[in-house]
Scaffold this active site. Structure first.
Site, PDB file in Angstrom:
ATOM      1  N   GLY A  14       0.863  -1.173   0.000  1.00 28.18           N
ATOM      2  CA  GLY A  14       0.000   0.000   0.000  1.00 28.18           C
ATOM      3  C   GLY A  14       0.898   1.220   0.000  1.00 28.18           C
ATOM      4  N   SER A  15       0.302   2.385   0.155  1.00 32.93           N
ATOM      5  CA  SER A  15       1.124   3.600   0.068  1.00 32.93           C
ATOM      6  C   SER A  15       2.210   3.629   1.135  1.00 32.93           C
ATOM      7  CB  SER A  15       0.228   4.832   0.177  1.00 32.93           C
ATOM      8  OG  SER A  15      -0.607   4.719   1.329  1.00 32.93           O
ATOM      9  N   GLU A  69       4.012   1.394   2.213  1.00 33.11           N
ATOM     10  CA  GLU A  69       5.127   0.476   1.960  1.00 33.11           C
ATOM     11  C   GLU A  69       6.010   0.949   0.803  1.00 33.11           C
ATOM     12  OE1 GLU A  69       1.876  -0.625   2.380  1.00 33.11           O
ATOM     13  OE2 GLU A  69       2.419  -0.940   4.482  1.00 33.11           O
ATOM     14  N   GLU A  90      -3.374 -10.881   0.941  1.00 38.20           N
ATOM     15  CA  GLU A  90      -2.309 -11.136   1.918  1.00 38.20           C
ATOM     16  C   GLU A  90      -2.263 -12.580   2.386  1.00 38.20           C
ATOM     17  OE1 GLU A  90      -4.372  -8.652   1.823  1.00 38.20           O
ATOM     18  OE2 GLU A  90      -3.192  -6.801   1.816  1.00 38.20           O
ATOM     19  N   HIS A 110       0.753  -4.466   3.903  1.00 32.21           N
ATOM     20  CA  HIS A 110       0.194  -3.164   4.218  1.00 32.21           C
ATOM     21  C   HIS A 110      -0.152  -3.140   5.718  1.00 32.21           C
ATOM     22  CE1 HIS A 110      -1.346   0.665   3.321  1.00 32.21           C
ATOM     23  NE2 HIS A 110      -2.621   0.367   3.179  1.00 32.21           N
ATOM     24  N   HIS A 127      -6.313 -32.585  18.118  1.00 34.23           N
ATOM     25  CA  HIS A 127      -7.385 -31.832  17.465  1.00 34.23           C
ATOM     26  C   HIS A 127      -8.727 -32.251  18.065  1.00 34.23           C
ATOM     27  CE1 HIS A 127      -9.444 -30.580  13.405  1.00 34.23           C
ATOM     28  NE2 HIS A 127      -9.986 -30.032  14.451  1.00 34.23           N
ATOM     29  N   GLY A 145      -4.035 -26.121  10.311  1.00 33.76           N
ATOM     30  CA  GLY A 145      -5.361 -26.452   9.786  1.00 33.76           C
ATOM     31  C   GLY A 145      -6.091 -25.238   9.211  1.00 33.76           C
TER      32      GLY A 145
HETATM   33  C1  LIG Z   1      -9.555 -20.488   7.206  1.00 30.35           C
HETATM   34  C2  LIG Z   1     -10.444 -21.637   7.545  1.00 30.35           C
HETATM   35  N1  LIG Z   1     -11.779 -21.481   7.484  1.00 30.35           N
HETATM   36  C3  LIG Z   1     -12.589 -22.516   7.754  1.00 30.35           C
HETATM   37  C4  LIG Z   1     -12.080 -23.728   8.138  1.00 30.35           C
HETATM   38  C5  LIG Z   1     -12.991 -24.885   8.514  1.00 30.35           C
HETATM   39  N2  LIG Z   1     -12.880 -26.008   7.580  1.00 30.35           N
HETATM   40  C6  LIG Z   1     -12.180 -27.121   7.895  1.00 30.35           C
HETATM   41  S1  LIG Z   1     -12.245 -28.298   6.731  1.00 30.35           S
HETATM   42  C7  LIG Z   1     -13.247 -27.358   5.763  1.00 30.35           C
HETATM   43  C8  LIG Z   1     -13.737 -27.888   4.449  1.00 30.35           C
HETATM   44  C9  LIG Z   1     -12.730 -27.907   3.346  1.00 30.35           C
HETATM   45  O1  LIG Z   1     -13.389 -28.302   2.197  1.00 30.35           O
HETATM   46  P1  LIG Z   1     -12.659 -28.914   0.942  1.00 30.35           P
HETATM   47  O2  LIG Z   1     -11.409 -28.203   0.667  1.00 30.35           O
HETATM   48  O3  LIG Z   1     -13.653 -28.966  -0.159  1.00 30.35           O
HETATM   49  O4  LIG Z   1     -12.238 -30.364   1.404  1.00 30.35           O
HETATM   50  P2  LIG Z   1     -13.161 -31.629   1.671  1.00 30.35           P
HETATM   51  O5  LIG Z   1     -13.410 -31.657   3.149  1.00 30.35           O
HETATM   52  O6  LIG Z   1     -14.404 -31.506   0.883  1.00 30.35           O
HETATM   53  O7  LIG Z   1     -12.301 -32.765   1.263  1.00 30.35           O
HETATM   54  C10 LIG Z   1     -13.510 -26.131   6.363  1.00 30.35           C
HETATM   55  C11 LIG Z   1     -14.335 -25.065   5.771  1.00 30.35           C
HETATM   56  C12 LIG Z   1     -10.677 -23.828   8.230  1.00 30.35           C
HETATM   57  N3  LIG Z   1     -10.065 -24.938   8.619  1.00 30.35           N
HETATM   58  N4  LIG Z   1      -9.887 -22.778   7.910  1.00 30.35           N
END
Ligand SMILES: Cc1ncc(C[n+]2csc(CCOP(=O)(O)OP(=O)(O)O)c2C)c(N)n1
Ligand SMILES: [Mg+2]
Length: 527
Positions: free
Chosen positions: A25-26, A28, A47, A70, A280, A401
């Protein structure tokens, strides 16, 4: 007198941080002005994608990487992606622009109020230099802290600082060098070797850090010397051991009770290069079976301190492997047998392919040394059933994750290793979080295959809903996405394949630049 900017650029050059991933952005622009020849600015359009690409690049090169963001708005957009870089212990050095010093207090537009505090919970070190003269030193600290802590760092620099004069003291950073040794002392090494040698049924648990540290092959030598079973640590982000090696028992499930169950009958569990543990699913139980001891070796002092059980040695796990390999008492393992066989891929009833058919095609059609960046969540079990990964650096997964690493991470890994085939294996949900990385891949003609698994849903969330006893939640289906058209819009050639034969034929091609292959898949469960 040279400017703060010139000294800072020279410092970055000497430290080898000349590939910059960013979205400016500006604030930077004054930092980016007059970047010396030899620097490469890799523009990302969001980002999250910027950090994901930098993360993949840093992991594949094993070196700190500069990220230019930014102020609060850009840094905020990057935070989800930073959670992965924290968990994978990736040394990213984030430098963000700040308003001019006189405008910060009055909260002018683009002033980042208390910029270090914004990032603090995530990054290992964050600062805004107290005066312009301190910028080069603070930048050096950002680089060294990232390397030493193996954690992203954050430096916010008011943009009027870059044109200030740098005095002689500021220039002293150019000659700085920070080295680190983390070899265990003789007594610690002897203690560990004795513990391992005297264990009746030891087991090894290897974390992603083993691959990051380039110790994949040494881990094989150690396991074969001990002749003991090997697990990969839960929530795996890099593969530390060949997954079809006869001593490999798979990735540990990410729950307290099942981990303890896996260790049943072992008197010693030696954990190398992983936290204890990154769980998890909340499946409570005893941490360890009765009669099992655990010794953790990690370079990450915080991971040693927060572990709920066991003894810990804070040292470089690679150096500890060397100690154990050199110790006469740890031999005795039988020669390893033949690799574990790959089962026939399962097939699907409906119109889509079973993910195992897709992965079998990858295994057979792509070169053996392909590096895979995977972000497909419901296909985990299918992946490990079908793949045969024998080389270091073969597997990357979002470490915390946080979706949005996969596609950008694959671009970064491919940019870092132009001689190695790289494939992104990306779910139709995951792809959207880092989709703009396709543009960067097209602009830089990055040789990359993206296999897009379209099952029309957030498959893993459906499975999780069942696990949590809430199977009927909204917000889990994602129909109506055609990634061939999206990819083409970003300048990436794309094709939809209907069946296994078409998929295999597509994979057999070796185009010079990026390409996306979309394949419809049946819904499976992650485990
Ligand atoms: C930034 C983020 N937002 C939401 C999630 C929650 N989440 C975990 S698995 C998933 C589904 C992913 O779907 P896809 O890539 O189609 O894989 P599939 O499970 O269908 O194999 C989501 C939305 C996450 N882990 N990270
Ligand atoms: Mg999906």
């Amino acid at each position: 007198m040279p400017s703060v900017r010139r000294v800072s650029h020279a410092f970055l050059e000497r430290q080898g941080l000349t590939t910059v991933f960013g979205n400016p952005g500006s604030n930077e622009l004054p930092f980016l002005a007059g970047l010396p020849e030899g620097f490469r600015y890799v523009l990302g359009l969001h980002e999250g994608a910027v950090v994901g690409m930098a993360d993949g690049y840093a992991q594949a090169t094993g070196r700190p990487v500069l990220v230019n963001l930014h102020a609060a708005s850009g840094s905020g957009n990057a935070m989800g992606a930073l959670t992965n870089a924290v968990a994978s212990r990736t040394p990213l050095v984030v430098v963000a622009g700040q308003q001019v010093r006189p405008a910060i207090g009055l909260e002018a537009n683009l002033a980042s109020v208390d910029a270090p505090a914004l990032m603090k919970p995530l990054v290992g070190w964050a600062a805004e230099p107290t005066c312009a003269a301190d910028v080069p030193r603070a930048l050096a600290q950002a680089v060294f802290e990232a390397r030493l802590q193996r954690r992203p760092t954050y430096l916010s620099v008011p943009y009027d600082d870059w044109s200030a004069d740098a005095d002689d003291n500021a220039r002293a950073v150019l000659d700085r060098r920070v080295l680190r040794a983390a070899v265990p002392g003789g007594e610690q090494g002897r203690w560990l070797a004795e513990e391992v040698a005297s264990a009746a049924r030891p087991a090894l648990v290897l974390g992603g850090d083993i691959d990051s540290a380039g110790r994949f092959d040494d881990a094989v030598r150690l396991a074969e010397r001990l002749g003991c079973p090997v697990w990969a640590a839960p929530s795996l982000f890099r593969l530390p051991f060949p997954n079809r090696h006869p001593l490999f028992r798979g990735v540990l499930p990410a729950g307290i009770a099942p981990v303890a169950e896996a260790f049943e009958g072992h008197d010693l569990v030696l954990v190398l290069g992983a936290p204890v543990f990154r769980y998890h699913e909340h499946l409570p139980g005893r941490y360890l079976p009765a009669g099992t001891r655990l010794i953790q070796v990690t370079e990450d002092a915080s991971a040693a301190a927060r572990a709920p059980v066991g003894e810990a040695l804070v040292a470089d796990p690679g150096a500890v492997i060397d100690v154990l390999l050199a110790s006469p008492g740890t031999g005795g393992g039988a020669p390893a047998g033949a690799p574990l066989p790959v089962p026939e891929p399962l097939t699907a009833e409906g119109p889509g392919l079973h993910p195992e058919e897709v992965f079998a095609a990858l295994r057979e059609e792509l070169p053996e040394d392909t590096a895979y960046v995977v972000e497909s969540t419901s296909t985990n079990a299918a992946w490990w059933r079908q793949m045969d990964l024998r080389r270091p650096g073969s597997y990357y997964f979002p470490a915390a994750g946080g979706l949005g690493f996969g596609l950008p991470g694959a671009v970064g890994v491919a940019m870092a290793q132009p001689g190695r085939p790289v494939a992104g294996v990306i779910g139709d949900g995951s792809a959207n979080y880092g989709i703009t990385a396709l543009w960067t891949a097209a602009q830089h003609r990055v040789p990359l295959t993206v296999v897009l698994l379209r099952n029309g849903t957030y498959g893993a969330l459906r499975w999780f809903g069942g696990l949590l006893g809430v199977p009927d939640t909204p917000g889990t289906d994602i129909p109506g996405l055609d990634f061939t058209r999206i990819a083409e819009g970003y300048g990436v050639r794309a094709q939809h394949v209907g069946g296994v034969a078409e998929l295999r034929a597509a994979l057999a091609e070796r185009p010079a630049g990026p390409r996306l292959i979309q394949v419809d898949t049946a819904l499976t469960t992650p485990s």
